[in-house]
Design an enzyme around this catalytic site. Structure first.
Site, PDB file in Angstrom:
ATOM      1  CE  LYS A  66      20.687 -30.853  16.339  1.00  0.00           C
ATOM      2  NZ  LYS A  66      20.668 -29.359  15.207  1.00  0.00           N
ATOM      3  CG  ASN A  87      16.672 -29.760  19.057  1.00  0.00           C
ATOM      4  OD1 ASN A  87      15.265 -30.687  18.576  1.00  0.00           O
ATOM      5  ND2 ASN A  87      16.745 -28.405  18.815  1.00  0.00           N
ATOM      6  N   GLY A 233      23.968 -17.572  13.841  1.00  0.00           N
ATOM      7  CA  GLY A 233      23.725 -18.014  13.851  1.00  0.00           C
ATOM      8  C   GLY A 233      23.201 -18.376  15.857  1.00  0.00           C
TER       9      GLY A 233
END
Ligand code: ATR
Length: 266
Positions: A66, A87, A233
Site C-alpha cells: 500500500k 489501496n 473486518g
C-alpha cells in the site's frame, strides 16, 4: 473488450475482493473481470505500466504494497497523500492515480452498525499499513482520544510524529476505551492470540477486528464471551470495495442485504 481488474499483494490467496467485484460487475452489466495477482515487489512497476497501457483498468493494493506502490504513481488523492497509503489505482486524464478507500470503508462499517464514536475513546493495536487510514477515519468521526500500542514501539513513535495527538502505550498496557481495534495480523491463524489482557473491563465495549477471515478470531471470540460487542473486518472490506468500484465505474454499487448475504459465509 472485457476490462481487467486485479487485487495485487502478497499473499492474496485469501482475498474476497474478486468475489465482491465480479458480483457487482455482473449485477451492473459491466463487461469486466476481477482477479487476484500475487506479485513480488519488483513487479509493481510492470503492473502500473499495464494500467498505463490499458491492459489493466484498475487494481486494489493490499499488504505489503500500500505504501510501496506510491513511487510508481503519477498522482495521489488527498486521502492517499494524507495516509501515505494507496489501496485503489486507476487511470484518469492520462495519469495513474492512487486513492485510499480504506478510510471510507472503516467509517461506513461503523455507521452501518449504528456506532457513533463522537467524544469516545479509541484504542488501536498495531502499526501496519491500515493504521493511518484508521487514525484518519477516527479523527473524522471526532473521537476524543486515540491510544495506540504495538509490539515494536518505534513504529508507533514514528506515527506520532505524523499524528501528534496519538497517545502511545507500551505493548501489554491497557487503557480505558470505548472501542478497541485489532489492526495487526494476529488472528489470521486460528491459534494466534494477542497477548494483551482485556479482563476486568466494564461491559459493552466494542471489539473490532480488521481481520475477516477467520470471521471470529480469538480476539473477537473472547470479547463475545465476556459480553462485549464484536465486529469483524468484513463490512470494512465491503465498503472499501464499494468506493473502489465507484472510482473505476463512476457508479456506487448496492451494498444491500442480498449482497451481504452473498459474502456472509466467506
Ligand atoms: P505491514 O506492516 O507490512 O503493513 P501488517 O500485516 O499490516 O504489515 O502489520 C503487521 C502488524 O501486526 C504490525 O503491527 C506487527 O507488529 P510489529 O510492528 O511489532 O511487527 C503486528 N504483528 C504481527 N505479528 C505479531 C505478533 N506475533 N505479536 C505482536 N504483533 C504482531
Amino acid at each position: 473488450m472485457t476490462k481487467k481488474y486485479f487485487i495485487i499483494g502478497n499473499p492474496v490467496s485469501h482475498s474476497l475482493s474478486p468475489k465482491i467485484h465480479n458480483y457487482w460487475f455482473e449485477r451492473n452489466n459491466i463487461n469486466a473481470v476481477y482477479e487476484k495477482k500475487e506479485i513480488s515487489e519488483n513487479e509493481l512497476k510492470n503492473v502500473v505500466n499495464d494500467i498505463k497501457n490499458e491492459k489493466i483498468h484498475g487494481i486494489n493494493v493490499t499488504v505489503p504494497y500500500k505504501q510501496k506502490i506510491i513511487p510508481f504513481l503519477d498522482k495521489l488523492s488527498d486521502l492517499a497523500k494524507k495516509t501515505e497509503s494507496v489501496n485503489t489505482v486507476y487511470k484518469s486524464d492520462n495519469m495513474i492515480v492512487g486513492d485510499n478507500t480504506d478510510i471510507y470503508g472503516f467509517k461506513e462499517s461503523l455507521i452501518n452498525q449504528n456506532i457513533y464514536l463522537k467524544d469516545k475513546i479509541a484504542f488501536i493495536i498495531g502499526a501496519g499499513g491500515v493504521v493511518p487510514s484508521i487514525i484518519t477515519a477516527l479523527k473524522d468521526l471526532s473521537v476524543k482520544e486515540i491510544f495506540l500500542t504495538n509490539r515494536t514501539f518505534y513504529k508507533i513513535e514514528k506515527l506520532k510524529i505524523k499524528y501528534p495527538e496519538l497517545q502511545l502505550l507500551k505493548w501489554g498496557e491497557v487503557t480505558n476505551f470505548d472501542i478497541v481495534i485489532n489492526a495487526t495480523s494476529i488472528g489470521l491463524k486460528s491459534d494466534d492470540k494477542i497477548n494483551i489482557d482485556f479482563d476486568n473491563l466494564e461491559n459493552h465495549k466494542i471489539f473490532y477486528d480488521t481481520i475477516y477471515n477467520p470471521p471470529v478470531t480469538n480476539f473477537l471470540s473472547k470479547a463475545k464471551s465476556d459480553g462485549h460487542r464484536s465486529i469483524n473486518g468484513k463490512l470494512m472490506l465491503a465498503y472499501q470495495a464499494q468506493k473502489a468500484f465507484q472510482c473505476w465505474n463512476n457508479l456506487l454499487p448496492n451494498l444491500d442485504k442480498k449482497f451481504l448475504d452473498f459474502i456472509k459465509d466467506d
